[in-house]
Enzyme design. Structure first.
Site, PDB file in Angstrom:
ATOM      1  N   HIS A 196       0.862  -1.140  -0.105  1.00 21.39           N
ATOM      2  CA  HIS A 196      -0.076   0.016   0.167  1.00 21.39           C
ATOM      3  C   HIS A 196       1.037   1.406  -0.163  1.00 21.39           C
ATOM      4  O   HIS A 196       1.732   1.405   0.576  1.00 21.39           O
ATOM      5  CB  HIS A 196      -1.116  -0.010   1.416  1.00 21.39           C
ATOM      6  CG  HIS A 196      -2.002   1.056   1.176  1.00 21.39           C
ATOM      7  ND1 HIS A 196      -1.863   2.447   1.589  1.00 21.39           N
ATOM      8  CD2 HIS A 196      -3.372   0.718   0.891  1.00 21.39           C
ATOM      9  CE1 HIS A 196      -2.655   2.920   1.442  1.00 21.39           C
ATOM     10  NE2 HIS A 196      -3.892   2.025   1.297  1.00 21.39           N
ATOM     11  N   CYS A 234      -3.663   2.594  -4.537  1.00 24.01           N
ATOM     12  CA  CYS A 234      -4.560   3.505  -3.712  1.00 24.01           C
ATOM     13  C   CYS A 234      -4.759   4.924  -4.175  1.00 24.01           C
ATOM     14  O   CYS A 234      -3.802   5.701  -4.043  1.00 24.01           O
ATOM     15  CB  CYS A 234      -4.314   3.360  -2.253  1.00 24.01           C
ATOM     16  SG  CYS A 234      -5.398   4.644  -1.169  1.00 24.01           S
ATOM     17  N   HIS A 261      -7.724   0.358  -4.396  1.00 20.02           N
ATOM     18  CA  HIS A 261      -8.300   0.932  -3.714  1.00 20.02           C
ATOM     19  C   HIS A 261      -8.795   2.318  -4.528  1.00 20.02           C
ATOM     20  O   HIS A 261      -7.977   3.111  -4.716  1.00 20.02           O
ATOM     21  CB  HIS A 261      -7.535   1.596  -2.365  1.00 20.02           C
ATOM     22  CG  HIS A 261      -7.272   0.508  -1.347  1.00 20.02           C
ATOM     23  ND1 HIS A 261      -6.500   0.719  -0.275  1.00 20.02           N
ATOM     24  CD2 HIS A 261      -7.682  -0.892  -1.500  1.00 20.02           C
ATOM     25  CE1 HIS A 261      -6.485  -0.350   0.457  1.00 20.02           C
ATOM     26  NE2 HIS A 261      -7.036  -1.362  -0.389  1.00 20.02           N
ATOM     27  N   ASP A 306     -13.027   2.615  -1.873  1.00 24.70           N
ATOM     28  CA  ASP A 306     -12.283   3.079  -0.532  1.00 24.70           C
ATOM     29  C   ASP A 306     -13.213   4.072   0.445  1.00 24.70           C
ATOM     30  O   ASP A 306     -14.495   4.308   0.059  1.00 24.70           O
ATOM     31  CB  ASP A 306     -10.996   3.627  -0.995  1.00 24.70           C
ATOM     32  CG  ASP A 306      -9.965   3.450   0.127  1.00 24.70           C
ATOM     33  OD1 ASP A 306     -10.361   3.065   1.225  1.00 24.70           O
ATOM     34  OD2 ASP A 306      -8.863   3.787  -0.104  1.00 24.70           O
ATOM     35  N   HIS A 307     -12.273   4.562   1.051  1.00 21.26           N
ATOM     36  CA  HIS A 307     -13.388   5.572   2.054  1.00 21.26           C
ATOM     37  C   HIS A 307     -14.300   6.184   1.498  1.00 21.26           C
ATOM     38  O   HIS A 307     -14.391   6.945   0.323  1.00 21.26           O
ATOM     39  CB  HIS A 307     -12.212   6.638   2.575  1.00 21.26           C
ATOM     40  CG  HIS A 307     -11.341   6.201   3.338  1.00 21.26           C
ATOM     41  ND1 HIS A 307     -10.080   6.773   3.359  1.00 21.26           N
ATOM     42  CD2 HIS A 307     -10.731   4.988   3.692  1.00 21.26           C
ATOM     43  CE1 HIS A 307      -8.992   6.238   4.163  1.00 21.26           C
ATOM     44  NE2 HIS A 307      -9.538   5.009   4.325  1.00 21.26           N
ATOM     45  N   TYR A 320     -15.672   3.968   6.466  1.00 22.85           N
ATOM     46  CA  TYR A 320     -16.055   2.739   6.213  1.00 22.85           C
ATOM     47  C   TYR A 320     -17.402   2.356   6.606  1.00 22.85           C
ATOM     48  O   TYR A 320     -17.639   1.359   7.038  1.00 22.85           O
ATOM     49  CB  TYR A 320     -15.186   1.754   7.116  1.00 22.85           C
ATOM     50  CG  TYR A 320     -13.817   1.723   6.460  1.00 22.85           C
ATOM     51  CD1 TYR A 320     -13.640   0.976   5.356  1.00 22.85           C
ATOM     52  CD2 TYR A 320     -12.679   2.506   6.869  1.00 22.85           C
ATOM     53  CE1 TYR A 320     -12.115   1.035   4.642  1.00 22.85           C
ATOM     54  CE2 TYR A 320     -11.355   2.530   6.179  1.00 22.85           C
ATOM     55  CZ  TYR A 320     -11.004   1.927   5.209  1.00 22.85           C
ATOM     56  OH  TYR A 320      -9.975   1.751   4.483  1.00 22.85           O
TER      57      TYR A 320
END
Ligand code: DNO
Length: 345
Positions: A196, A234, A261, A306-307, A320
């Site tokens: 990551h 990401c 991500h 993702d978020h 999340y």
């Protein structure tokens, strides 16, 4: 492409059945959360989690994360014993059908944000980052939103002192040592490692960060060419670095990207940003361009929204929740479908 969803295990307030109801969802991304870093995850635990997922009709092929012990990042003599445990984790994951392990090599701190409930005009909230706020904090007495405070102040102080004098080169050497040591276990288990990027992608509190930009990846693959050495792309982490051209990087590394991500950021200054809904027009990350680049260059990995924002009054772990990540998954699924059909024309 396989669409997945991060699930924090049985402690997650989001039930697996709800995740399964999101259209296009194939599996979850999860971890064993209660075994201390550096110890081996019991195979039975992995198998029990897998059985739970399968009962809900979901796969468990991606682990995020198997954390790397700080002694490995520091290159201490004790690292070999922690590497042995890491290898055993890889083998156990392989026995449980895992295909991809996400990890990071950030010293001491993982992702850093300064706000968890940044308010949007429409009432949604999201994570945000303000560089000046971060600089004003004392790393030795840190109370950051999202930072899990797993260290006592004394432990944190001791750890930060151990990093004094750590350089980018030394940290990179320690990463290469770690990767070379675990690659045979990955070969045996058929598992792809997916590092990551550093979030945000620059040094923090004087600690070096080494997975931030294109050159870092070139150096990483040159040092460890084994195909099991791959990346988690990401977009939120890399996208915070205004110097990164994400569609270009997605195209260039598509065959090394085992996990993506995908998320959106809106810049508010040269360093600051807040996170937003996934749509391309809602921020500065060219989500559409990235998906096209991935599909166009043969990407075959796992994707997860993702978020997300907190919307519709949901009271979930910031970033999340179920609702906005489910919207993100559907939006991303649409972009992938369009890009794949376009390709076949
Ligand atoms: C934050 C996550 C990171 C990520 C780790 C991977 O939301 O993206 O915490 O899981 O850095 O090791």
């Amino acid at each position: 492409m396989k669409m997945t969803f991060r699930w924090y295990g049985e402690g997650d307030c989001i039930p697996l059945d709800y995740i399964k109801q999101i259209q296009g969802m194939t599996g979850v991304v999860t971890a064993v959360y209660d075994v201390p870093v550096g110890e081996v995850w019991p195979l039975e635990r992995l198998l029990a989690m897998k059985a739970l997922c399968e009962k809900a009709g979901l796969e468990m092929e991606v682990i995020e994360s198997v954390p790397v012990h700080e002694d490995i990042k520091l290159g201490k003599p004790t690292r070999d014993k922690y590497i042995e445990a890491y290898k055993q984790n890889i083998l156990n994951c392989g026995k449980a059908g895992v295909k991809c392990i996400c990890y990071n090599f950030m010293p001491v701190f993982d992702w850093l944000r300064t706000e968890l409930y940044f308010k949007h005009p429409d009432g949604a909230t999201s994570l945000a980052y303000c560089h000046d706020t971060l600089l004003s904090l004392d790393p030795k007495n840190l109370h950051l939103p999202g930072w899990d405070e797993s260290y006592t102040p004394e432990e944190l102080n001791a750890l930060l002192s151990e990093y004094e004098g750590m350089t980018h080169e030394k940290l990179f050497e320690n990463l290469v040592y770690f990767l070379n040591a675990i690659m045979p276990a990955c070969d045996e288990a058929g598992i792809n490692m997916a590092i990551h990027p550093d979030d945000p992608p620059w040094d923090m509190f004087g600690l070096p960060r080494i997975i931030c930009r294109e050159e870092d990846y070139d150096r990483l693959f040159a040092a460890v060419p084994n195909p099991h050495n791959g990346i988690t792309f990401c977009t939120g982490s890399l996208g915070a670095g205004r110097f990164n051209d994400l569609p270009k990087m997605a195209a260039k590394y598509a065959d090394r990207i085992y996990f993506a991500h995908l998320r959106q950021l809106k810049y508010t200054s040269d360093t600051d940003f807040f996170e937003n809904g996934h749509m391309t027009e809602l921020g500065n990350v060219d989500i559409h361009g990235i998906v096209k680049a991935l599909v166009g260059h043969g990407f075959e990995g796992y994707v997860r929204p993702d978020h997300g924002r907190n919307v519709w009054g949901e009271d979930a772990k910031p970033g999340y929740g179920l609702f906005d990540r489910a919207m993100g998954a559907c939006y991303l699924g649409g972009l992938f479908e369009a890009a794949e059909k376009e390709m076949k024309k």
